[in-house]
Design a protein around this motif. Structure first.
Motif, PDB file in Angstrom:
ATOM      1  N   HIS A 170      14.052  -4.661  -8.114  1.00 45.71           N
ATOM      2  CA  HIS A 170      13.611  -4.900  -6.741  1.00 45.71           C
ATOM      3  C   HIS A 170      12.944  -3.628  -6.220  1.00 45.71           C
ATOM      4  O   HIS A 170      13.081  -2.560  -6.793  1.00 45.71           O
ATOM      5  CB  HIS A 170      14.759  -5.353  -5.843  1.00 45.71           C
ATOM      6  CG  HIS A 170      15.820  -4.331  -5.628  1.00 45.71           C
ATOM      7  ND1 HIS A 170      16.861  -4.130  -6.502  1.00 45.71           N
ATOM      8  CD2 HIS A 170      15.982  -3.430  -4.643  1.00 45.71           C
ATOM      9  CE1 HIS A 170      17.633  -3.155  -6.055  1.00 45.71           C
ATOM     10  NE2 HIS A 170      17.123  -2.695  -4.927  1.00 45.71           N
ATOM     11  N   VAL A 171      12.200  -3.795  -5.139  1.00 47.93           N
ATOM     12  CA  VAL A 171      11.413  -2.696  -4.578  1.00 47.93           C
ATOM     13  C   VAL A 171      12.299  -1.843  -3.689  1.00 47.93           C
ATOM     14  O   VAL A 171      13.122  -2.356  -2.934  1.00 47.93           O
ATOM     15  CB  VAL A 171      10.217  -3.268  -3.784  1.00 47.93           C
ATOM     16  CG1 VAL A 171       9.403  -2.167  -3.164  1.00 47.93           C
ATOM     17  CG2 VAL A 171       9.357  -4.113  -4.684  1.00 47.93           C
ATOM     18  N   SER A 172      12.128  -0.521  -3.761  1.00 49.93           N
ATOM     19  CA  SER A 172      12.933   0.382  -2.940  1.00 49.93           C
ATOM     20  C   SER A 172      12.537   0.261  -1.473  1.00 49.93           C
ATOM     21  O   SER A 172      11.466  -0.236  -1.124  1.00 49.93           O
ATOM     22  CB  SER A 172      12.768   1.829  -3.406  1.00 49.93           C
ATOM     23  OG  SER A 172      11.481   2.297  -3.084  1.00 49.93           O
ATOM     24  N   GLY A 173      13.390   0.762  -0.593  1.00 45.53           N
ATOM     25  CA  GLY A 173      13.188   0.653   0.843  1.00 45.53           C
ATOM     26  C   GLY A 173      11.938   1.343   1.349  1.00 45.53           C
ATOM     27  O   GLY A 173      11.229   0.827   2.207  1.00 45.53           O
ATOM     28  N   LYS A 174      11.630   2.522   0.820  1.00 47.46           N
ATOM     29  CA  LYS A 174      10.435   3.249   1.277  1.00 47.46           C
ATOM     30  C   LYS A 174       9.164   2.508   0.881  1.00 47.46           C
ATOM     31  O   LYS A 174       8.178   2.524   1.606  1.00 47.46           O
ATOM     32  CB  LYS A 174      10.424   4.660   0.725  1.00 47.46           C
ATOM     33  CG  LYS A 174      11.461   5.521   1.377  1.00 47.46           C
ATOM     34  CD  LYS A 174      11.079   6.966   1.286  1.00 47.46           C
ATOM     35  CE  LYS A 174      12.161   7.769   1.977  1.00 47.46           C
ATOM     36  NZ  LYS A 174      11.638   8.875   2.693  1.00 47.46           N
ATOM     37  N   MET A 175       9.169   1.854  -0.277  1.00 50.97           N
ATOM     38  CA  MET A 175       7.993   1.089  -0.673  1.00 50.97           C
ATOM     39  C   MET A 175       7.820  -0.141   0.219  1.00 50.97           C
ATOM     40  O   MET A 175       6.695  -0.556   0.490  1.00 50.97           O
ATOM     41  CB  MET A 175       8.091   0.678  -2.135  1.00 50.97           C
ATOM     42  CG  MET A 175       7.896   1.830  -3.088  1.00 50.97           C
ATOM     43  SD  MET A 175       7.879   1.341  -4.805  1.00 50.97           S
ATOM     44  CE  MET A 175       6.352   0.450  -4.910  1.00 50.97           C
TER      45      MET A 175
ATOM     46  N   THR B  84       8.782  -0.328   3.482  1.00 49.72           N
ATOM     47  CA  THR B  84       8.362   0.083   4.822  1.00 49.72           C
ATOM     48  C   THR B  84       6.923   0.592   4.838  1.00 49.72           C
ATOM     49  O   THR B  84       6.248   0.494   5.863  1.00 49.72           O
ATOM     50  CB  THR B  84       9.281   1.177   5.388  1.00 49.72           C
ATOM     51  OG1 THR B  84       9.287   2.296   4.503  1.00 49.72           O
ATOM     52  CG2 THR B  84      10.685   0.652   5.569  1.00 49.72           C
ATOM     53  N   ARG B  85       6.435   1.110   3.721  1.00 49.36           N
ATOM     54  CA  ARG B  85       5.058   1.607   3.654  1.00 49.36           C
ATOM     55  C   ARG B  85       4.082   0.548   3.127  1.00 49.36           C
ATOM     56  O   ARG B  85       2.917   0.838   2.892  1.00 49.36           O
ATOM     57  CB  ARG B  85       4.997   2.856   2.785  1.00 49.36           C
ATOM     58  CG  ARG B  85       5.753   4.000   3.431  1.00 49.36           C
ATOM     59  CD  ARG B  85       5.747   5.218   2.577  1.00 49.36           C
ATOM     60  NE  ARG B  85       6.556   6.248   3.230  1.00 49.36           N
ATOM     61  CZ  ARG B  85       6.973   7.332   2.622  1.00 49.36           C
ATOM     62  NH1 ARG B  85       6.672   7.530   1.358  1.00 49.36           N
ATOM     63  NH2 ARG B  85       7.688   8.222   3.269  1.00 49.36           N
ATOM     64  N   PHE B  86       4.580  -0.673   2.889  1.00 47.84           N
ATOM     65  CA  PHE B  86       3.773  -1.812   2.448  1.00 47.84           C
ATOM     66  C   PHE B  86       2.974  -1.499   1.187  1.00 47.84           C
ATOM     67  O   PHE B  86       1.789  -1.809   1.091  1.00 47.84           O
ATOM     68  CB  PHE B  86       2.823  -2.283   3.567  1.00 47.84           C
ATOM     69  CG  PHE B  86       3.549  -2.724   4.804  1.00 47.84           C
ATOM     70  CD1 PHE B  86       4.267  -3.898   4.820  1.00 47.84           C
ATOM     71  CD2 PHE B  86       3.518  -1.933   5.941  1.00 47.84           C
ATOM     72  CE1 PHE B  86       4.938  -4.301   5.955  1.00 47.84           C
ATOM     73  CE2 PHE B  86       4.179  -2.327   7.085  1.00 47.84           C
ATOM     74  CZ  PHE B  86       4.895  -3.520   7.087  1.00 47.84           C
ATOM     75  N   ILE B  87       3.625  -0.886   0.206  1.00 49.48           N
ATOM     76  CA  ILE B  87       2.977  -0.592  -1.068  1.00 49.48           C
ATOM     77  C   ILE B  87       3.063  -1.851  -1.926  1.00 49.48           C
ATOM     78  O   ILE B  87       4.140  -2.357  -2.197  1.00 49.48           O
ATOM     79  CB  ILE B  87       3.647   0.601  -1.768  1.00 49.48           C
ATOM     80  CG1 ILE B  87       3.469   1.853  -0.919  1.00 49.48           C
ATOM     81  CG2 ILE B  87       3.075   0.803  -3.162  1.00 49.48           C
ATOM     82  CD1 ILE B  87       4.202   3.055  -1.413  1.00 49.48           C
ATOM     83  N   SER B  88       1.901  -2.361  -2.316  1.00 51.00           N
ATOM     84  CA  SER B  88       1.863  -3.612  -3.054  1.00 51.00           C
ATOM     85  C   SER B  88       1.906  -3.352  -4.560  1.00 51.00           C
ATOM     86  O   SER B  88       1.452  -2.317  -5.045  1.00 51.00           O
ATOM     87  CB  SER B  88       0.605  -4.396  -2.705  1.00 51.00           C
ATOM     88  OG  SER B  88      -0.536  -3.676  -3.097  1.00 51.00           O
ATOM     89  N   LEU B  89       2.461  -4.303  -5.275  1.00 51.02           N
ATOM     90  CA  LEU B  89       2.531  -4.242  -6.729  1.00 51.02           C
ATOM     91  C   LEU B  89       1.883  -5.490  -7.300  1.00 51.02           C
ATOM     92  O   LEU B  89       1.977  -6.570  -6.715  1.00 51.02           O
ATOM     93  CB  LEU B  89       3.984  -4.165  -7.201  1.00 51.02           C
ATOM     94  CG  LEU B  89       4.749  -2.894  -6.908  1.00 51.02           C
ATOM     95  CD1 LEU B  89       6.194  -3.052  -7.306  1.00 51.02           C
ATOM     96  CD2 LEU B  89       4.146  -1.726  -7.643  1.00 51.02           C
TER      97      LEU B  89
END
Length: 85
Positions: free
Chosen positions: A40-45, A47-52
């Motif tokens: 799963h995606v970490s919290g900072k990713m 909140t910063r809307f970093i897409s994968l």
């Protein structure tokens, strides 16, 4: 109560499949052995809307207690954005 801090190791892998609820299957290779980890995606990713996307190289933390689960902490793939004209 035990302290679980430091019971993770960091490894790089490749996103192979996107699952619902910001979960991804990541394939990692360690000493020639390939393994698929449900991450799963970490919290900072979040909140910063970093897409994968599928095919992205990522850095993940894997717990020593359960090597089938992990946390994606960083996207290593650089993206080239073209200006809209």
């Amino acid at each position: 109560m035990s302290n679980n801090k430091g019971r993770f190791f960091e490894i790089e892998g490749k996103v192979t499949e996107a699952l619902p609820e910001l979960r991804f299957l990541v394939e990692v290779e360690y000493k020639g052995i390939k393994h698929v980890v449900n991450c799963h995606v970490s919290g900072k990713m979040k909140t910063r809307f970093i897409s994968l996307e599928v095919g992205d190289q990522v850095r993940i933390l894997i717990s020593l207690d359960d090597i089938n689960k992990g946390i994606i902490t960083r996207r290593l793939t650089e993206r080239k954005f073209r200006p809209v004209s």
